[in-house]
Scaffold this motif. Structure first.
Motif, PDB file in Angstrom:
ATOM      1  N   LEU A 183       0.296  -1.410  -0.063  1.00 38.89           N
ATOM      2  CA  LEU A 183       0.326   0.032  -0.388  1.00 38.89           C
ATOM      3  C   LEU A 183       1.018   1.225   0.180  1.00 38.89           C
ATOM      4  O   LEU A 183       0.706   2.092  -0.589  1.00 38.89           O
ATOM      5  CB  LEU A 183      -1.399  -0.216   1.150  1.00 38.89           C
ATOM      6  CG  LEU A 183      -1.795  -1.213   1.038  1.00 38.89           C
ATOM      7  CD1 LEU A 183      -3.177  -0.652   2.441  1.00 38.89           C
ATOM      8  CD2 LEU A 183      -2.830  -0.957  -0.102  1.00 38.89           C
ATOM      9  N   GLY A 184       1.955   1.169   0.463  1.00 35.96           N
ATOM     10  CA  GLY A 184       3.039   2.928   0.877  1.00 35.96           C
ATOM     11  C   GLY A 184       2.328   4.253   1.466  1.00 35.96           C
ATOM     12  O   GLY A 184       0.679   3.399   2.363  1.00 35.96           O
ATOM     13  N   GLU A 185       3.119   4.531   2.484  1.00 36.89           N
ATOM     14  CA  GLU A 185       2.476   5.865   2.625  1.00 36.89           C
ATOM     15  C   GLU A 185       1.283   5.951   4.184  1.00 36.89           C
ATOM     16  O   GLU A 185       0.152   6.205   4.263  1.00 36.89           O
ATOM     17  CB  GLU A 185       1.515   6.556   1.582  1.00 36.89           C
ATOM     18  CG  GLU A 185       1.987   7.124   0.498  1.00 36.89           C
ATOM     19  CD  GLU A 185       1.451   8.433  -0.505  1.00 36.89           C
ATOM     20  OE1 GLU A 185       0.549   8.396  -0.490  1.00 36.89           O
ATOM     21  OE2 GLU A 185       2.068   9.405  -1.515  1.00 36.89           O
ATOM     22  N   LEU A 186       1.792   4.749   4.541  1.00 36.25           N
ATOM     23  CA  LEU A 186       1.589   4.264   5.803  1.00 36.25           C
ATOM     24  C   LEU A 186       0.793   5.819   7.033  1.00 36.25           C
ATOM     25  O   LEU A 186      -0.382   5.405   7.862  1.00 36.25           O
ATOM     26  CB  LEU A 186       1.716   3.164   6.012  1.00 36.25           C
ATOM     27  CG  LEU A 186       1.366   2.140   5.122  1.00 36.25           C
ATOM     28  CD1 LEU A 186       1.426   0.574   5.912  1.00 36.25           C
ATOM     29  CD2 LEU A 186       0.206   1.436   4.623  1.00 36.25           C
ATOM     30  N   ASP A 187       2.141   6.031   6.907  1.00 39.68           N
ATOM     31  CA  ASP A 187       1.368   7.259   8.341  1.00 39.68           C
ATOM     32  C   ASP A 187       1.544   8.372   7.763  1.00 39.68           C
ATOM     33  O   ASP A 187       0.660   9.510   8.153  1.00 39.68           O
ATOM     34  CB  ASP A 187       3.370   7.346   8.294  1.00 39.68           C
ATOM     35  CG  ASP A 187       4.677   7.999   7.304  1.00 39.68           C
ATOM     36  OD1 ASP A 187       3.653   7.719   5.783  1.00 39.68           O
ATOM     37  OD2 ASP A 187       5.207   7.968   7.532  1.00 39.68           O
ATOM     38  N   ARG A 188       0.351   8.755   6.670  1.00 35.95           N
ATOM     39  CA  ARG A 188      -0.062   9.844   6.524  1.00 35.95           C
ATOM     40  C   ARG A 188      -1.596   9.894   6.486  1.00 35.95           C
ATOM     41  O   ARG A 188      -2.219   8.525   6.066  1.00 35.95           O
ATOM     42  CB  ARG A 188      -0.027  10.037   4.878  1.00 35.95           C
ATOM     43  CG  ARG A 188       1.360  10.477   4.447  1.00 35.95           C
ATOM     44  CD  ARG A 188       1.886  10.324   3.185  1.00 35.95           C
ATOM     45  NE  ARG A 188       1.291  12.205   2.418  1.00 35.95           N
ATOM     46  CZ  ARG A 188       1.243  12.564   0.971  1.00 35.95           C
ATOM     47  NH1 ARG A 188       1.922  11.917   0.601  1.00 35.95           N
ATOM     48  NH2 ARG A 188       0.760  13.898   1.394  1.00 35.95           N
ATOM     49  N   PRO A 189      -2.023  10.740   6.492  1.00 35.18           N
ATOM     50  CA  PRO A 189      -3.947  10.885   6.414  1.00 35.18           C
ATOM     51  C   PRO A 189      -4.330   9.972   5.075  1.00 35.18           C
ATOM     52  O   PRO A 189      -4.114   9.681   4.324  1.00 35.18           O
ATOM     53  CB  PRO A 189      -4.274  11.945   6.722  1.00 35.18           C
ATOM     54  CG  PRO A 189      -2.632  12.257   7.179  1.00 35.18           C
ATOM     55  CD  PRO A 189      -1.607  12.093   6.781  1.00 35.18           C
TER      56      PRO A 189
END
Length: 484
Positions: free
Chosen positions: A83-89
């Protein structure tokens, strides 16, 4: 004739080898003895390796075991992997609301996009259904139908192999792209006087047949049941007259309908007149939801209309941590479908395509696993201890491996609060638990006495009814850690 001289250090290694093999064999025998303390009939699988991948213990390493909630390790790792970008809203997952007008009729459409954390709690501050209700109330004073739309995913509310008797409980509540309050309904049972039924408090979404009694003495033992897709809960058992109120959580069979029902109530509370009904839009499961029939596209969805309001949930890393730390079944199932929507139709089968692709990259043999769900509630799931070790070692080498490991329960805390606390492995075990009918599991990492990090996969299947293998499993791991 000249004889080659053997270096002294080589002679030392050769001499030490039988001693090391004997020590390993002796440890394995002691570990097997520790596991025999479990109830007769229990079948164990265990592999422990050191930092080089050398096996320290191997018991039935290639036999297949039901992994229970160890399945969540694979689902959450697949999210990190794909998925990626798991730490972004989470800008794609949030629920949205719009008003569709046909002639003089205005319908409120509540559309789900896979978010697992939408809340109707009075104290909600983030990812709140009330925010969507406010948006509608600011735009309209009279509406007709309130529609729950979960058609982003095919209508697969339960995974193959989940026991039907779990459906009434929070452990088996249905999955849906439109989820509210974990798709659980709260119930409070309060004692009255001995011999009289207790008071039952719950939202009027369900009705209650109250067959429970308040008891003068004894422990509280409240039972409940509900037929699939029925709205009547049958309550039984007893509650002690001096007991605190019993808090129950009931599963919901049609989450989209329940979410729309809750939105309707919120609109009415805000002075909006609702003249129609609560209804749903599901997407039937079609040939395109089966990867074996990839030539058939998933059922077409109408182009998304501009929403009146849309929520942005917190970063997915928070949900992935919740899934593993507390073993949240529904959120794991929705994460599998979230993975699947990126790779196909949003179906269970497409989620498994992604998991299989990840495990192929990890070098796990195909015979070493089979999965039918994302949470581990399915009794169809199977893994081999040696295959799990290969997976765990591969994860450790990934750029996201440290972040994934941080989502696992820790010895002496949370799910493992009563396990390893005060022992030599207190806060030195980082592993996913698993409990299902006749099954206990624990897999992950542990720091041994030497300070080395060992990777372990331990499964107990065929545990007799009413028994647990956990005590014997923990004793075996403590023994291994003390000797390494």
């Amino acid at each position: 004739m000249h004889r080659a001289l053997v270096p002294p250090f080589t002679l030392l290694l050769v001499a030490a080898l039988p001693t090391a093999l004997h020590a390993q064999s002796a440890l394995q025998s002691r570990v097997e003895d520790a596991l025999r303390n479990a109830s007769p009939g229990t079948r164990f699988g265990l592999v422990v390796v050191d930092e080089t991948g050398t096996e320290i213990i191997a018991i039935n390493p290639d036999q297949r075991f039901i992994p229970a909630s160890n399945t969540k390790m694979f689902t959450t790792a697949a999210a990190f992997w794909s998925l990626g970008e798991l730490d972004r809203p989470d800008e794609t997952g949030g629920a949205a609301v719009r008003i569709d007008q046909t002639g003089n009729q205005r319908d409120v459409i509540l559309e789900g996009h896979g978010d697992a954390r939408l809340s109707s709690a009075p104290a909600c501050t983030v990812d709140c259904l009330a925010t969507l209700a406010d948006a509608v109330a600011a735009k309209a004073r009279v509406v007709h139908d309130v529609v729950g739309d979960d058609s982003l995913y095919p209508d697969q509310r339960w995974s193959p192999g989940m026991s039907w008797n779990n459906i009434p409980t929070k452990s088996g509540t249905a999955s849906s792209a439109l989820t509210l309050d974990d798709n659980e309904l709260p119930v409070t049972v309060t004692p009255t006087t001995p011999g009289r039924p207790p008071t039952v408090t719950l939202p009027p979404y369900y009705a209650v047949e109250n067959g429970a009694l308040t008891a003068a003495t004894g422990a509280t033992a409240i039972t409940f049941d509900r037929a699939p897709n029925a709205t009547v809960v049958r309550l039984g058992g007893t509650i002690g007259v001096s007991s605190k109120p019993e808090q129950l959580r009931l599963g919901i069979d049609d989450p989209a309908h329940h979410a729309a029902w809750m939105l309707r109530n919120m609109l009415v509370a805000r002075g909006v007149r609702v003249t129609g009904n609560v209804s749903v839009r599901h997407r039937p499961v079609g040939p395109g939801d089966d990867p074996a029939m990839r030539g058939s596209a998933p059922a077409a969805r109408a182009p998304a209309a501009t929403p009146l309001a849309r929520l942005t949930p917190p970063p997915l890393i928070e949900d992935l941590t919740l899934i593993n730390k507390v073993s949240q079944n529904l959120h794991a199932e929705l994460m599998l479908r979230r993975i699947a929507i990126k790779n196909g139709s949003g179906s269970i089968a497409d989620g498994q395509v992604a998991v299989r692709a990840m495990l192929a990259e990890a070098g796990v043999p195909r015979v070493a696993f089979d999965f039918s769900d994302g949470s581990g509630m399915s009794s169809y799931n199977r893994v081999t201890p040696r295959g799990v070790i290969t997976f765990l070692r591969w994860v450790s080498a990934q750029p996201w491996g440290t972040a994934w490991r941080a989502t696992l329960p820790v010895g002496g805390e949370g799910m493992l609060a009563r396990r390893f606390a005060g022992s030599a492995l207190d806060h030195k075990v980082f592993a996913k638990t698993g409990t299902l009918n006749a099954t206990n599991a624990l897999s992950g990492y542990m720091v041994a006495k030497s300070g080395r990090t060992l990777t372990m996969a331990l499964y107990a299947n065929d545990v007799p009814d009413g028994a647990s293998a956990i005590k014997a499993m923990d004793a075996a791991l403590l023994l291994i850690a003390s000797q390494n």
